[in-house]
Design an enzyme around this catalytic site. Structure first.
Site, PDB file in Angstrom:
ATOM      1  N   CYS A 184       0.232  37.377  23.118  1.00  0.00           N
ATOM      2  CA  CYS A 184      -1.146  37.436  23.601  1.00  0.00           C
ATOM      3  C   CYS A 184      -1.547  36.149  24.302  1.00  0.00           C
ATOM      4  O   CYS A 184      -2.264  35.308  23.760  1.00  0.00           O
ATOM      5  CB  CYS A 184      -2.118  37.738  22.468  1.00  0.00           C
ATOM      6  N   CYS A 362      -4.809  42.678  28.038  1.00  0.00           N
ATOM      7  CA  CYS A 362      -5.367  41.555  27.298  1.00  0.00           C
ATOM      8  C   CYS A 362      -6.885  41.701  27.298  1.00  0.00           C
ATOM      9  O   CYS A 362      -7.534  41.372  28.293  1.00  0.00           O
ATOM     10  CB  CYS A 362      -4.957  40.231  27.938  1.00  0.00           C
TER      11      CYS A 362
END
Length: 439
Positions: A184, A362
């Site tokens: 991430c 994201c």
């Protein structure tokens, strides 16, 4: 005959486990990728009880995307984990064992407890290692509650992030992102934006100098979103230290040491009052040193089929794989059906036709009640789900509706659908035709 899941869970000692269990499919890792693949394989109705096994010694399964919500004070940590045994389907055998070596030439693997497990097909999905010890002084700093050093990258440290944000009233606040691959890649700045938003609410923002120190050359790896985030950084008066990689933390002197990658690694010291650290990350040693790994230590798979480049009965997705895209849970939602379809095709002796486009997402928090939903595929090409929806348009604009997807919708979907094999990311609850996926 394979050992049953029920009997495995009842064993009091490792010695009680048969010396060499065999399963049709062995999955290494009980995280998002491993549990999801197991669930989707079962949904195919092609497997009998205990033909699939998962190896993972962890007691708990964590919803890691939720740690940003915990660090921002939006959710309790207790909402972000479940006992791993409660997520593994009853039809799947669970070995609470740690893999130590792979022997793909003989379709076997060994565990650190001395148990050998053989398989017909292998799925490698153990995630990656957050290497806190890779930054000098960081482990010690994180163990001191009054150090003002914290990290959302561990369930052991994430609650301290919110405590530190609430307590900080003035001074220099540094948020770091390491060079190299991390899971991430937007999370290091999600917590930055949420902290700034909280400090605005607390009326102390003007007393704080925020710095975003990243080992990368830009705000984000996808040009479209990087441009928008850079504009946000300038607008919100955040100092940017690009290509500055954190290498040391000195709690006593309240200094962070960086290597300037753009200046031959010259060391730069910065004083801090608040420090949020994202640790460097790497493949597990037992993966990196195995015959399955590429030169960088990741499981070497074809970027489209997820099949190993050398061992045809081995597949890998998620953080441990060499798939050249962002390592996110959203990526797994698109990778898993491709792996499952190709594994089933191989079992049937058919051509592998399913293809992964590199899709990842994201959901990048930019403050309270706003979020930039970054969606993209291989090559940094935007692949936006809502771009054509009236009233939304381009997703490089932070929006309230996206914020609530991240905060309220995704955690619920994760526990109720994702890990049960019925969530397919941008396709929602509708299984995609993986043969139409193209990079």
């Amino acid at each position: 005959m394979p050992t049953t899941a029920a009997s495995l869970r009842s064993y009091a000692t490792v010695n009680a486990i048969p010396p060499k269990p065999h399963h049709r499919v062995v999955i290494v890792g009980g995280g998002t990728a491993g549990v999801t693949v197991a669930a989707q394989l079962l949904r195919s109705k092609q497997f009998q009880k205990d033909e699939i096994a998962i190896l993972d010694p962890a007691k708990d399964h964590h919803y890691q995307p939720g740690w940003t919500l915990v660090g921002s004070g939006l959710k309790p940590l207790s909402d972000m984990s479940r006992p791993l045994s409660s997520l593994i389907p009853e039809q799947v055998a669970h070995y609470p064992l740690q893999v130590s070596t792979f022997d793909p030439a003989n379709n076997e693997l060994k565990t650190s407890d001395g148990v050998d497990v053989s398989y017909e097909y292998l799925v490698v999905a153990p995630g990656l290692e957050s290497n806190f010890a890779g930054v000098k002084g960081l482990p010690e700093a994180l163990q001191q509650p009054d150090s003002n050093v914290s990290s959302i990258y561990s369930d052991k440290t994430v609650e301290q992030v919110w405590k530190n944000i609430q307590a900080f009233k003035q001074g220099t606040a540094i948020f770091t992102q390491p060079a190299g691959i991390i899971k991430c890649a937007g999370a290091p700045q999600k917590i930055l934006w949420m902290a700034l938003s909280q400090w605005e609410r607390d009326a102390v923002r003007k007393e704080i100098l925020p710095i975003f120190a990243t080992g990368t050359p830009t705000m984000f790896g996808v040009p479209k979103y990087s441009k928008a985030l850079e504009e946000l950084r300038v607008q919100r008066q955040v100092e940017g230290l690009f290509q500055h990689n954190l290498v040391g933390v000195d709690v006593k002197n309240k200094t962070a040491t960086f290597k300037n990658l753009a200046d031959n690694g010259k060391e730069v010291e910065k004083e801090f009052g608040f420090l949020h650290v994202v640790p460097p990350q790497k493949a597990w040693d037992w993966v990196a040193k195995s015959p399955l790994a590429d030169a960088a230590g990741w499981v070497d798979v074809d970027k489209t089929t997820t099949q190993h480049t050398k061992y045809s009965n081995v597949f890998s997705i998620g953080d441990a794989s060499s798939l050249p895209n962002s390592k996110t849970a959203a990526a797994i939602s698109s990778q898993a059906p491709v792996l499952v379809d190709n594994l089933l095709a191989m079992i049937r002796g058919q051509e592998l036709k399913a293809g992964y486009s590199g899709y990842a997402s994201c959901p990048l928090l930019t403050g309270h009640n706003e979020l930039m939903l970054c969606e993209f595929k291989y090559g940094g090409v935007p692949d936006e789900t809502f771009a054509k929806v009236p009233g939304i348009g381009s997703q490089d604009v932070p929006r309230s509706i996206f914020y609530h997807l991240k905060k309220d919708f995704f955690p619920t979907v994760y526990w109720n659908s994702f890990v049960k094999g019925s969530w397919y990311g941008p396709r929602g609850w509708f299984k995609p035709d993986t043969t139409k996926t193209s990079a």
